[in-house]
Design a protein around this motif. Structure first.
Motif: not given
Length: 172
Positions: A17-30, A56-63, A158-164
């Motif tokens: 085990l390395h890093w582990h933490h909880s996050m909130v599901r925001l949604g799924e996109g392209e 700070e607030a953070r979001v993660m993308l799991f492609p 990696f442009g503006s998409r993450c801002q929303s």
């Protein structure tokens, strides 16, 4: 954890085990599945337990089927994007996602937008210590190269998409 919470469980190549933490599901996109972490989210490392809480607030993308994950950070974080080269994310169930950290990180600095690859020394050490197979080494280095180019060009996601997504988690 409730239905909207997801445990992010990052492991090393030997399964530890390395890093582990909880996050909130925001949604799924392209680009994949987006999770968010409000200010104060606690990150733990291995068996150490809590290491720090986010400022700070953070979001993660799991492609889907890609050899990386992306973390986007709001100010005051020095880096606006931090990409981990990993094995493709595996969803154990809707409330847990896991992947193997392959050490290489591709980062973009908020002020000025410079992009750099971090932990190349750790990748060199771990490819020997954990006996990374040649195909894993090739996929990891190719992913780092693609990420560097995409971050430099501000190509989506990696442009503006993450801002929303950052705005959404910041408002919670």
């Amino acid at each position: 954890m409730d239905a909207d919470e997801v445990l992010v469980s990052v492991r090393k190549y030997d399964g530890s085990l390395h890093w582990h933490h909880s996050m909130v599901r925001l949604g799924e996109g392209e680009h994949g599945v987006w999770l968010g972490a409000p200010v104060g989210t606690v990150y733990s490392k291995g068996a150490e337990g809590p290491v720090y809480a986010t400022r700070e607030a953070r979001v993660m993308l799991f492609p889907r089927d890609a050899w990386w994950t992306a973390l986007f950070q709001a100010a005051p974080a020095r880096l606006d994007a931090y990409c981990d080269v990993t094995t493709p994310a595996r969803w154990l169930h809707p409330g847990e996602v896991t992947m193997i950290d392959l050490d290489l990180d591709v980062c973009r600095v908020r002020d000025g937008g410079s992009v750099f690859v971090d932990d190349e020394d750790e990748f060199a050490d771990h490819r020997v210590r954990y006996s990374y197979p040649p195909d894993v080494i090739d996929r990891a280095t190719a992913s780092a190269d693609r990420l560097r180019a995409a971050l430099t060009a501000h190509a989506e996601p990696f442009g503006s998409r993450c801002q929303s997504w950052l705005a959404e988690i910041s408002s919670r």
